[in-house]
Design an enzyme around this catalytic site. Structure first.
Site, PDB file in Angstrom:
ATOM      1  CG  HIS A 182       4.240   4.307  -6.125  1.00 31.17           C
ATOM      2  ND1 HIS A 182       3.356   4.441  -5.094  1.00 31.17           N
ATOM      3  CD2 HIS A 182       3.965   5.313  -7.003  1.00 31.17           C
ATOM      4  CE1 HIS A 182       2.571   5.499  -5.316  1.00 31.17           C
ATOM      5  NE2 HIS A 182       2.923   6.034  -6.481  1.00 31.17           N
ATOM      6  CD  GLU A 185       5.422   1.948  -3.213  1.00 35.05           C
ATOM      7  OE1 GLU A 185       4.400   1.296  -3.523  1.00 35.05           O
ATOM      8  OE2 GLU A 185       5.401   3.187  -3.032  1.00 35.05           O
ATOM      9  NE  ARG A 240       5.435   8.695  -5.389  1.00 34.79           N
ATOM     10  CZ  ARG A 240       4.593   8.199  -4.484  1.00 34.79           C
ATOM     11  NH1 ARG A 240       4.999   7.280  -3.642  1.00 34.79           N
ATOM     12  NH2 ARG A 240       3.350   8.609  -4.421  1.00 34.79           N
ATOM     13  CG  HIS A 310       0.843   1.285  -3.271  1.00 37.69           C
ATOM     14  ND1 HIS A 310       1.383   2.342  -3.957  1.00 37.69           N
ATOM     15  CD2 HIS A 310      -0.315   0.972  -3.915  1.00 37.69           C
ATOM     16  CE1 HIS A 310       0.599   2.655  -4.968  1.00 37.69           C
ATOM     17  NE2 HIS A 310      -0.441   1.848  -4.970  1.00 37.69           N
ATOM     18  CD  GLU A 384       1.138   2.456   1.303  1.00 35.17           C
ATOM     19  OE1 GLU A 384       2.267   1.965   1.102  1.00 35.17           O
ATOM     20  OE2 GLU A 384       0.732   3.487   0.755  1.00 35.17           O
TER      21      GLU A 384
END
Ligand code: 0X9
Ligand code: ZN
Length: 432
Positions: A182, A185, A240, A310, A384
């Site tokens: 993405h 990020e 994104r 991510h 994440e």
């Protein structure tokens, strides 16, 4: 004296404008928690209008009661949005009051202001600099690092993975790490760079990374979505998806983490090309996801661990995200992310939640981690990284090192456990 006061007011007014404390003139990121289904509907509407940008969740469909929504509101619609929220009794909190200023600062930082005192790895880098870094790293470490071209992006940018092979032991297994699926990020590619640098500098210095690299090679893809990443540096910081067009619409981009063949395009992904979670025309329709899938397919017998990086939310996720079902080795994976989160807490006093993707965040089919797991790469994870919403995608460069240390300890915990289970005995991880 009067002149002094006038000067003071001019200065103060300018400061207000610059810092964004003057809400009329600056973009903001709001945290909003809908309490009723009606409020959910209002928020879904607001998040698709007024040029707002939904940071969390990734798509309006995933907005639900009693769960925080993070919404970017540009300066010119700030008043309209706030009035609308107020009219529906929806309270909000300002997470960032000067989003545009932070965006500008992070891009300016790229040139590496010599006065800032930050090193290369403590800054975000544009795509060209990351390509140069890949080249340099491979050239400076000819015996241990190889740049492998695994494919190219829609706009024909090369997809280079670095293979770290620190010794010549026969029949070594491997780990795959990809960053930057993405585009927005940014902490993700920054982590991949730090991981490579750390591995090369601390092999034979830190016992955990030594043991890991003695037992496995590591393939690192620093930017899986180079077209999108480039776009975040030049046109839209909040982009994104990738940048491939779809016939019959002006909407651009496929969500690469909805484009893999794992319950592809079912609930949690969208067939609408204008959606942030557009799944693409068919599984692996995108050259970026196809390149990764092909590489993993060709090397599935040696790759033991799949890891996708991510942000943001601070979560350690395991399959499945594409179904509410548990993976066949759920308890084994769960135990690993639990331990990893405990280590992050112990060493860095930071909280990460963990568990199966679908239950921890939302149903999100077509993801690389689920697909890799189904391919037979049993140890498959998505991290994440920081933060939990204060800066979100705009995590300041001064947080890069801390966020990466947390991911590194989690990675070590998991890799050592996999080695212990499948190969030689391993010790417990130390601080990094
Ligand atoms: O929704 C995603 O793709 C990931 N979250 S993010 O905020 N970075 O977009 C979560 C991915 C979890 N795994 C799968 N969906 N397979
Ligand atoms: Zn992501």
């Amino acid at each position: 004296m009067a002149t002094l006061w006038v000067l003071f007011f001019i200065f103060y007014f300018e400061l207000l404008l610059k810092t964004g404390h003057c809400t009329e003139t600056s973009s903001q990121v709001l945290s909003i928690t809908p309490n009723t289904q009606e409020q959910v509907e209002v928020l879904r509407n607001v998040s698709t209008q007024y040029q707002t940008g939904l940071w969390k969740p990734a798509s309006p469909h995933n907005i639900k009661e009693l769960t925080q929504v993070h919404l970017y509101v540009p300066a010119n619609s700030s008043e309209t949005v706030r009035n609308l929220l107020q009219r529906h009794g929806i309270t909000h909190e300002v997470l960032l009051s000067n989003a545009d200023e932070i965006i500008e600062m992070q891009m300016r930082n790229e040139s590496g202001d010599p006065r800032s005192g930050s090193t290369f790895y403590q800054r975000y880098h544009n795509l060209e600099d990351i390509y140069k870094w890949i080249n340099r790293t491979a050239h400076e470490n000819p015996t241990t690092v190889k740049a492998i071209l695994i494919g190219s992006s829609y706009q024909k940018r090369p997809l280079y993975a670095l293979k770290l092979s620190l010794n010549n032991r026969p029949n070594k297994k491997a780990m795959w790490i990809d960053c930057g699926i993405h585009a927005r990020e940014w902490i993700s590619p920054a982590f991949c760079l730090i991981f490579v640098q750390y591995s090369l500098s601390f092999y034979k210095v830190n016992s955990d990374i030594t043991q890991i690299l003695d037992n496995m090679d590591v393939y690192v893809l620093p930017v899986m979505n180079p077209d999108g990443y480039k776009y975040t540096w030049t046109k839209d910081r909040m982009w994104r998806k990738n940048r491939s067009p779809t016939n019959g619409t002006s909407c651009i981009g496929v969500d690469l983490n909805r484009n893999f063949d794992a319950n592809w395009c079912t609930k949690g992904a969208s067939p609408d090309p204008c959606s942030e979670i557009y799944c693409g025309a068919f599984p692996e329709s995108e050259p970026e996801s196809q390149a990764v899938a092909n590489f993993l397919r060709s090397n599935k017998d040696i790759i033991q661990i799949y890891l996708s990086i991510h942000s943001y939310s601070q979560m350690l996720l395991i399959p499945y995200s594409c179904t509410m079902d548990e993976a066949d080795n759920h308890s084994e994976l769960y135990e690993m992310v639990k331990q990893a989160a405990e280590n992050i807490r112990r060493y860095y006093r930071n909280v990460y939640t963990y568990g199966a993707g679908a239950k921890t965040i939302y149903l999100a089919p077509g993801g690389s981690d689920d697909w890799a797991h189904n391919l037979g790469i049993n140890y498959s994870f998505t991290f994440e990284l920081q933060d939990r919403g204060r800066y979100g995608f705009l995590l300041p460069p001064s947080y890069i090192q801390g966020a990466s240390n947390e991911a590194l300890i989690a990675l070590k915990t998991i890799a050592l456990k996999v080695i212990e289970k499948t190969q030689a005995a391993a010790g417990s991880p130390q601080n990094v």
